[in-house]
Design an enzyme around this catalytic site. Structure first.
Site, PDB file in Angstrom:
ATOM      1  N   GLU A  24       0.830  -1.204   0.000  1.00 47.48           N
ATOM      2  CA  GLU A  24       0.000   0.000   0.000  1.00 47.48           C
ATOM      3  C   GLU A  24       0.872   1.265   0.000  1.00 47.48           C
ATOM      4  O   GLU A  24       0.691   2.172   0.807  1.00 47.48           O
ATOM      5  CB  GLU A  24      -0.977   0.003   1.185  1.00 47.48           C
ATOM      6  CG  GLU A  24      -2.201   0.864   0.951  1.00 47.48           C
ATOM      7  CD  GLU A  24      -3.227   0.778   2.063  1.00 47.48           C
ATOM      8  OE1 GLU A  24      -4.293   1.395   1.899  1.00 47.48           O
ATOM      9  OE2 GLU A  24      -2.966   0.112   3.088  1.00 47.48           O
ATOM     10  N   TYR A 103      -0.552  -7.787  -1.041  1.00 45.86           N
ATOM     11  CA  TYR A 103      -1.489  -6.911  -0.339  1.00 45.86           C
ATOM     12  C   TYR A 103      -2.894  -7.418  -0.657  1.00 45.86           C
ATOM     13  O   TYR A 103      -3.467  -7.103  -1.696  1.00 45.86           O
ATOM     14  CB  TYR A 103      -1.298  -5.458  -0.778  1.00 45.86           C
ATOM     15  CG  TYR A 103      -2.290  -4.486  -0.186  1.00 45.86           C
ATOM     16  CD1 TYR A 103      -2.683  -4.582   1.149  1.00 45.86           C
ATOM     17  CD2 TYR A 103      -2.831  -3.470  -0.961  1.00 45.86           C
ATOM     18  CE1 TYR A 103      -3.597  -3.691   1.686  1.00 45.86           C
ATOM     19  CE2 TYR A 103      -3.737  -2.565  -0.435  1.00 45.86           C
ATOM     20  CZ  TYR A 103      -4.117  -2.682   0.889  1.00 45.86           C
ATOM     21  OH  TYR A 103      -5.030  -1.796   1.418  1.00 45.86           O
ATOM     22  N   ASP A 144       0.429  -7.996   3.931  1.00 43.67           N
ATOM     23  CA  ASP A 144      -0.789  -7.628   4.644  1.00 43.67           C
ATOM     24  C   ASP A 144      -1.898  -8.506   4.074  1.00 43.67           C
ATOM     25  O   ASP A 144      -2.388  -8.267   2.974  1.00 43.67           O
ATOM     26  CB  ASP A 144      -1.084  -6.147   4.427  1.00 43.67           C
ATOM     27  CG  ASP A 144      -2.413  -5.705   5.041  1.00 43.67           C
ATOM     28  OD1 ASP A 144      -3.090  -6.539   5.669  1.00 43.67           O
ATOM     29  OD2 ASP A 144      -2.760  -4.521   4.881  1.00 43.67           O
ATOM     30  N   ASN A 146      -4.884  -9.058   5.529  1.00 45.50           N
ATOM     31  CA  ASN A 146      -6.221  -8.599   5.891  1.00 45.50           C
ATOM     32  C   ASN A 146      -7.109  -9.760   6.346  1.00 45.50           C
ATOM     33  O   ASN A 146      -8.321  -9.775   6.098  1.00 45.50           O
ATOM     34  CB  ASN A 146      -6.875  -7.839   4.731  1.00 45.50           C
ATOM     35  CG  ASN A 146      -6.573  -6.353   4.785  1.00 45.50           C
ATOM     36  OD1 ASN A 146      -6.651  -5.728   5.841  1.00 45.50           O
ATOM     37  ND2 ASN A 146      -6.211  -5.781   3.654  1.00 45.50           N
ATOM     38  N   ASP A 244      -0.789   2.252  10.402  1.00 47.45           N
ATOM     39  CA  ASP A 244      -1.556   1.504  11.395  1.00 47.45           C
ATOM     40  C   ASP A 244      -1.091   0.053  11.494  1.00 47.45           C
ATOM     41  O   ASP A 244      -1.572  -0.706  12.326  1.00 47.45           O
ATOM     42  CB  ASP A 244      -3.068   1.573  11.108  1.00 47.45           C
ATOM     43  CG  ASP A 244      -3.427   1.283   9.670  1.00 47.45           C
ATOM     44  OD1 ASP A 244      -2.516   1.037   8.856  1.00 47.45           O
ATOM     45  OD2 ASP A 244      -4.627   1.315   9.339  1.00 47.45           O
ATOM     46  N   HIS A 245      -0.119  -0.334  10.660  1.00 42.22           N
ATOM     47  CA  HIS A 245       0.510  -1.655  10.735  1.00 42.22           C
ATOM     48  C   HIS A 245       1.919  -1.527  11.306  1.00 42.22           C
ATOM     49  O   HIS A 245       2.593  -0.520  11.099  1.00 42.22           O
ATOM     50  CB  HIS A 245       0.612  -2.287   9.354  1.00 42.22           C
ATOM     51  CG  HIS A 245      -0.706  -2.612   8.726  1.00 42.22           C
ATOM     52  ND1 HIS A 245      -1.235  -3.882   8.731  1.00 42.22           N
ATOM     53  CD2 HIS A 245      -1.598  -1.842   8.068  1.00 42.22           C
ATOM     54  CE1 HIS A 245      -2.399  -3.880   8.099  1.00 42.22           C
ATOM     55  NE2 HIS A 245      -2.645  -2.648   7.695  1.00 42.22           N
TER      56      HIS A 245
END
Length: 260
Positions: A24, A103, A144, A146, A244-245
């Site tokens: 991202e 991602y 990531d 998710n 935020d990661h």
């Protein structure tokens, strides 16, 4: 990436990984900030797009056999070609090891169009990984995802039971991707709950330490046995204007220390 570039450069200088995998990045290829990374001894292979998604492999040594998107390996697969329009997949080889950086789509909410897209994307990832494994290269798959794979990977399993990122369909789809060959190296060293890699800005998750483990490193059996440690580096999450990661890091006895 451009907003937090100083944090990334500092992390590279402090930890000096062989490879840093970014997701991202939200920057088009022609605007990617190569120079500050080059100045500290790193070079980046990138696949970006303006304002959304975007991937990078940042390494000390140049990576070989770079592949962008699902269609970098599944060029005859029409769905893989379509799904590659969003920049979410990049891989390269460092020595004998293939590093696959992902991602995974968020999915928005269970039952939504975005959720269906996520499941289709994971199904395509399964085909991609199966094809990759057939080539016989040791694989380090990071990113990531998710998805919280199990209840111990989120702070309140009952509250989020069946919600996006914790639904049975997502978890089952991830397990299909992993099959019998890919192993979650973090869980080799840390079996208990309470380890998070993502804290939601909106709910004050960092202040309350209410998070999810969404960022994973999966290794093929050979690499899994060479792992010396795997951990989540919480420190950058406490910086001003952080991601935020938090970074997840694996140290391999082969000498290839690969960080997300």
């Amino acid at each position: 990436l451009r907003v937090r570039l100083e944090q990334v450069v500092h992390w590279l200088e402090t930890h000096q990984p062989d490879v840093l995998c970014l997701q991202e990045t939200k920057v088009a290829d022609d605007l990617f900030p190569h120079d500050p990374l080059n100045a500290v001894g790193y070079r980046a292979a990138v696949s970006g797009q303006k304002a959304y998604n975007g991937m990078a492999l940042v390494s000390r040594q140049p990576l070989e056999d770079l592949r962008i998107g699902f269609d970098g390996l599944l060029e005859e697969d029409g769905e893989a070609v379509a799904l590659s329009e969003q920049k979410r997949v990049i891989s390269g080889r460092l020595g004998p090891v293939r590093i696959l950086n992902l991602y995974v789509p968020n999915g928005a909410s269970v039952g939504s169009e975005s959720y269906s897209y996520k499941l289709a994307w994971l199904d395509c990832l399964g085909r991609y990984v199966a094809t990759q494994l057939e080539q016989g290269e040791p694989l380090c798959m990071v990113g990531d995802f998710n998805i919280a794979p199990e209840d111990r990977d989120l702070h309140d399993p009952q509250q989020f039971k069946g919600h996006v990122m914790a639904s049975d369909q997502e978890r089952e789809a991830l397990q299909v991707v992993l099959g019998q060959e890919l192993k979650d190296v973090f869980r080799r060293f840390h079996g208990e709950s309470g380890h998070w890699s993502w804290w939601d800005y909106r709910s004050g998750g960092w202040r309350r330490n209410q998070g999810w483990r969404l960022d994973h490193i999966y290794l093929t059996r050979y690499l899994h046995h060479t792992a010396k440690d795997c951990w989540i580096d919480r420190q950058p999450r406490g910086l001003p204007r952080p991601s935020d990661h938090a970074p997840v890091v694996v140290d391999l006895a082969t000498g290839a220390a690969m960080g997300r």
